[in-house]
Write a protein that holds these residues in place. Structure first.
Motif, mmCIF file in Angstrom:
data_model
loop_
_atom_site.group_PDB
_atom_site.id
_atom_site.type_symbol
_atom_site.label_atom_id
_atom_site.label_comp_id
_atom_site.label_asym_id
_atom_site.label_seq_id
_atom_site.Cartn_x
_atom_site.Cartn_y
_atom_site.Cartn_z
ATOM 1 N N GLU A 24 45.616 -26.052 -65.794
ATOM 2 C CA GLU A 24 46.346 -25.980 -64.517
ATOM 3 C C GLU A 24 45.743 -24.916 -63.598
ATOM 4 O OE1 GLU A 24 48.243 -26.364 -61.311
ATOM 5 O OE2 GLU A 24 48.359 -27.933 -62.851
ATOM 6 N N TYR A 25 45.346 -23.788 -64.196
ATOM 7 C CA TYR A 25 44.722 -22.715 -63.406
ATOM 8 C C TYR A 25 43.461 -23.237 -62.716
ATOM 9 C CZ TYR A 25 42.090 -18.426 -62.425
ATOM 10 O OH TYR A 25 41.360 -17.437 -61.802
ATOM 11 N N TRP A 26 42.617 -23.942 -63.481
ATOM 12 C CA TRP A 26 41.337 -24.424 -62.939
ATOM 13 C C TRP A 26 41.547 -25.552 -61.951
ATOM 14 C CZ3 TRP A 26 37.483 -21.267 -63.421
ATOM 15 C CH2 TRP A 26 37.523 -20.341 -64.462
ATOM 16 N N ARG A 27 42.572 -26.388 -62.207
ATOM 17 C CA ARG A 27 42.858 -27.497 -61.273
ATOM 18 C C ARG A 27 43.259 -26.954 -59.917
ATOM 19 N NH1 ARG A 27 46.956 -30.041 -64.884
ATOM 20 N NH2 ARG A 27 45.728 -29.438 -66.628
ATOM 21 N N GLU A 28 44.087 -25.911 -59.956
ATOM 22 C CA GLU A 28 44.534 -25.336 -58.681
ATOM 23 C C GLU A 28 43.351 -24.733 -57.916
ATOM 24 O OE1 GLU A 28 47.937 -22.700 -59.068
ATOM 25 O OE2 GLU A 28 47.277 -21.743 -57.208
ATOM 26 N N LYS A 29 42.515 -23.994 -58.628
ATOM 27 C CA LYS A 29 41.337 -23.401 -57.976
ATOM 28 C C LYS A 29 40.436 -24.500 -57.429
ATOM 29 C CE LYS A 29 42.336 -19.146 -58.975
ATOM 30 N NZ LYS A 29 42.937 -18.338 -57.914
ATOM 31 N N ASP A 30 40.321 -25.567 -58.195
ATOM 32 C CA ASP A 30 39.461 -26.680 -57.784
ATOM 33 C C ASP A 30 40.001 -27.326 -56.505
ATOM 34 O OD1 ASP A 30 37.244 -28.565 -58.470
ATOM 35 O OD2 ASP A 30 38.914 -29.999 -58.590
ATOM 36 N N ARG A 31 41.321 -27.556 -56.489
ATOM 37 C CA ARG A 31 41.946 -28.179 -55.300
ATOM 38 C C ARG A 31 41.722 -27.335 -54.057
ATOM 39 N NH1 ARG A 31 46.085 -30.000 -58.703
ATOM 40 N NH2 ARG A 31 47.238 -28.061 -58.552
ATOM 41 N N GLU A 32 41.868 -26.019 -54.233
ATOM 42 C CA GLU A 32 41.758 -25.098 -53.086
ATOM 43 C C GLU A 32 40.316 -24.683 -52.829
ATOM 44 O OE1 GLU A 32 44.492 -24.271 -51.431
ATOM 45 O OE2 GLU A 32 45.725 -25.433 -52.821
ATOM 46 N N ARG A 33 39.411 -25.060 -53.715
ATOM 47 C CA ARG A 33 38.036 -24.527 -53.685
ATOM 48 C C ARG A 33 38.092 -22.992 -53.622
ATOM 49 N NH1 ARG A 33 37.158 -28.955 -55.125
ATOM 50 N NH2 ARG A 33 35.401 -30.313 -54.575
ATOM 51 N N ALA A 34 38.915 -22.426 -54.493
ATOM 52 C CA ALA A 34 39.133 -20.975 -54.492
ATOM 53 C C ALA A 34 38.371 -20.323 -55.651
ATOM 54 C CB ALA A 34 40.626 -20.678 -54.623
ATOM 55 N N TYR A 35 37.969 -19.109 -55.447
ATOM 56 C CA TYR A 35 37.219 -18.374 -56.476
ATOM 57 C C TYR A 35 38.172 -17.926 -57.587
ATOM 58 C CZ TYR A 35 33.810 -15.095 -58.443
ATOM 59 O OH TYR A 35 32.933 -14.439 -59.271
ATOM 60 N N ALA A 157 28.056 -15.546 -53.152
ATOM 61 C CA ALA A 157 27.702 -14.454 -52.215
ATOM 62 C C ALA A 157 28.946 -13.801 -51.624
ATOM 63 C CB ALA A 157 26.803 -14.984 -51.100
ATOM 64 N N GLU A 158 29.996 -14.598 -51.401
ATOM 65 C CA GLU A 158 31.220 -14.018 -50.821
ATOM 66 C C GLU A 158 31.999 -13.168 -51.831
ATOM 67 O OE1 GLU A 158 33.092 -17.222 -47.911
ATOM 68 O OE2 GLU A 158 32.472 -18.062 -49.833
ATOM 69 N N HIS A 159 31.616 -13.262 -53.079
ATOM 70 C CA HIS A 159 32.371 -12.560 -54.128
ATOM 71 C C HIS A 159 31.483 -11.565 -54.869
ATOM 72 C CE1 HIS A 159 35.438 -15.445 -53.212
ATOM 73 N NE2 HIS A 159 34.490 -16.359 -53.254
ATOM 74 N N SER A 160 30.479 -11.101 -54.168
ATOM 75 C CA SER A 160 29.532 -10.195 -54.800
ATOM 76 C C SER A 160 29.305 -8.993 -53.889
ATOM 77 C CB SER A 160 28.211 -10.957 -55.014
ATOM 78 O OG SER A 160 27.331 -10.181 -55.774
ATOM 79 N N ASP A 161 29.061 -7.831 -54.476
ATOM 80 C CA ASP A 161 28.732 -6.653 -53.673
ATOM 81 C C ASP A 161 27.230 -6.567 -53.437
ATOM 82 O OD1 ASP A 161 31.440 -5.719 -53.749
ATOM 83 O OD2 ASP A 161 31.086 -5.132 -55.831
ATOM 84 N N PRO A 201 30.017 -20.632 -46.183
ATOM 85 C CA PRO A 201 30.272 -21.418 -47.404
ATOM 86 C C PRO A 201 29.812 -22.880 -47.269
ATOM 87 C CG PRO A 201 32.281 -20.364 -46.580
ATOM 88 C CD PRO A 201 31.242 -20.166 -45.536
ATOM 89 N N ILE A 202 29.406 -23.461 -48.399
ATOM 90 C CA ILE A 202 29.082 -24.898 -48.443
ATOM 91 C C ILE A 202 30.111 -25.549 -49.363
ATOM 92 C CG2 ILE A 202 27.361 -26.649 -49.051
ATOM 93 C CD1 ILE A 202 25.205 -24.513 -48.914
ATOM 94 N N ARG A 203 30.815 -26.547 -48.874
ATOM 95 C CA ARG A 203 31.771 -27.255 -49.724
ATOM 96 C C ARG A 203 31.008 -28.284 -50.557
ATOM 97 N NH1 ARG A 203 37.497 -27.658 -49.938
ATOM 98 N NH2 ARG A 203 38.024 -29.628 -50.936
ATOM 99 N N THR A 204 31.195 -28.223 -51.856
ATOM 100 C CA THR A 204 30.451 -29.127 -52.746
ATOM 101 C C THR A 204 31.404 -29.997 -53.562
ATOM 102 O OG1 THR A 204 30.382 -27.341 -54.382
ATOM 103 C CG2 THR A 204 28.432 -27.624 -53.011
ATOM 104 N N MET A 205 30.855 -30.901 -54.366
ATOM 105 C CA MET A 205 31.691 -31.831 -55.130
ATOM 106 C C MET A 205 32.516 -31.138 -56.220
ATOM 107 S SD MET A 205 28.763 -33.848 -57.290
ATOM 108 C CE MET A 205 29.531 -34.498 -58.741
ATOM 109 N N MET A 206 32.110 -29.922 -56.559
ATOM 110 C CA MET A 206 32.918 -29.148 -57.515
ATOM 111 C C MET A 206 33.142 -27.754 -56.929
ATOM 112 S SD MET A 206 29.695 -28.938 -57.890
ATOM 113 C CE MET A 206 28.329 -27.932 -58.316
#
Ligand SMILES: Cc1cc2nc3c(=O)[nH]c(=O)nc-3n(C[C@H](O)[C@H](O)[C@H](O)COP(=O)(O)OP(=O)(O)OC[C@H]3O[C@@H](n4cnc5c(N)ncnc54)[C@H](O)[C@@H]3O)c2cc1C
Length: 385
Positions: A24-35, A157-161, A201-206
């Motif tokens: 469920e955690y991964w499905r939600e992230k996948d739906r939102e394309r969230a890190y 890149a958006e989640h890296s220092d 960001p580039i939206r991809t199939m996953m």
């Protein structure tokens, strides 16, 4: 494969951590394309991402073979290590070629999670696989480099220092050889964002948090150079063996996940008044995938152990990546077929893992390029490009 107690303990610890991050955690992230920041934080806190950092810098100083087990277990638990895997292998370039000052400045922070080194800027839109044709330029200007150009597929890149960047420091025509003239720079993105660095960001199939990165007169201190100027391509190549082995281990983990899911479903699902798994037409593809996965697994550990013994496992790392990415993709396809229509329903996670597993015959190196490496460097056939 017989494993020692330490490796078995690593497997158990990764499994316990991953159990906190169910489908469920991964499905939600996948739906939102969230890190999946919570997952990456948990991996960091548990020390798994610092597995390869030597103990003197706050890591656990494990061998690559043990790190491969960590990545495999993440995938076989249904999680997605792509959100963090780069930290393990990018760090290697800093560790091998960074100055003592650079290592002291960055490695402890990377080990304790206060600094993220997740972005690796190599690919460019025009040069593609032909890395030596890349166009991003870092021009020396006094105590600085001034960077202009563009990278693509710079994941996380958006989640890296920090970003490890490959850029041209000597024009191709003026370089001593065609593999010289590229350099590795460690870019502090916190200072650079908005000051010459833009991320799109580039939206991809996953869900992969991948991006395009634009450099527009970005000035970074000359002390950001890793190793010698002009030798960056060689440094990148030597780091790629570790990258390929770790990603191959992830593919083995994915294949195990698909095989386990398919087997359980084939035992449970009853059609024509018997389990579908009683039909050889359903059993055989699962059994074939199992054999394929085991062969890939052996090559992954052989490559990792060769690496750990100080060898140069170019051929083994490439073969591990080839065999494992094909095994995971075959298992993904088999799993969808075994699930029938339910393979397409989000709630089983099969379609999500199917999309995620598709990447690895293309990135970080595509199958054709591995085959041409083997043809040329192992079999002695003529160079094709
Ligand atoms: C989701 C995702 C994440 C990524 N993350 C990163 C990252 O973090 N950092 C980074 O630097 N890169 C990253 N990449 C880039 C990835 O490494 C490249 O996509 C991959 O190496 C293939 O390069 P390309 O896409 O330019 O394909 P191209 O080079 O354009 O090739 C296209 C096709 O032609 C084939 N081909 C090309 N030349 C030959 C030849 N001589 N012989 C036979 N076949 C050939 C290739 O095998 C491929 O199938 C990522 C890519 C994706 C999709």
């Amino acid at each position: 494969m017989t494993e020692n107690d330490d490796i078995a303990e690593i497997r158990r610890a990764v499994q316990a951590l991953c159990a906190e991050f169910p489908g469920e955690y991964w499905r939600e992230k996948d739906r939102e394309r969230a890190y999946p920041g919570e997952f990456v934080d948990a991996l960091t806190k548990a020390g798994f991402l610092a597995a390869l950092i030597p103990e003197e810098f706050g890591g656990s100083g494990l061998k690559l073979d043990a790190a491969a087990v960590i990545m495999e277990e993440i995938q076989s638990s249904g999680c997605n290590g792509a959100s963090a895997h780069a930290q393990m292998y990018i760090m290697n370039t800093l560790l091998r070629y960074g100055s003592p000052e650079q290592k002291a400045q960055y490695l402890p922070g990377i080990a304790d999670g206060s600094l993220r080194l997740q972005a690796f800027g190599v690919s460019e839109p025009t040069s593609g696989t032909d890395t030596l044709s890349l166009r991003t330029v870092a021009a020396r200007d006094g105590d600085h480099y001034v960077i202009n150009g563009q990278k693509i597929w710079t994941s996380r890149a958006e989640h890296s220092d920090l970003m490890l960047l490959l850029a041209r420091t000597t024009p191709r025509e003026a370089a001593a050889s065609k593999t010289e003239g590229l350099s590795i720079l460690l870019v502090d993105m916190r200072a650079a964002l908005g000051n010459g660095l833009t991320i799109k960001p580039i939206r991809t199939m996953m869900n992969h948090s991948t991006t395009e990165v634009f450099f527009d007169d970005l000035r970074i201190p000359a002390t950001s150079l890793i190793g010698e100027e002009g030798k960056g391509f060689r440094y990148i190549l030597s780091g790629m063996n570790a990258e390929r082995i770790l990603i191959a281990a992830e593919c083995v983990g994915d294949a195990k996940w698909f095989i386990e899911k398919a087997t359980a479903y084939a035992k449970d699902r009853s059609v024509f008044a018997r389990p579908i798994g009683q039909n050889q037409g359903v059993q055989f593809p699962i059994a074939r995938c199992y054999a394929q996965m085991r062969a890939a697994e052996l090559m992954v550990h052989h490559a990792a152990q060769t690496y750990d013994q100080g060898g140069n496992p170019g051929a083994e790392a490439n073969m591990a990546k080839l065999l494992a990415s094909e095994a995971s993709w075959a298992a993904a396809d088999m799993c969808v077929q075994t699930f029938g229509g339910f393979g397409f329903a989000e709630e089983y996670d099969v379609e999500r893992k199917f999309r995620e597993a598709r990447l690895y015959t293309v990135a970080p190196i595509s199958t054709n390029l591995i085959l041409s490496y083997l043809a040329e460097h192992v079999l002695g056939l003529p160079r094709s490009y």
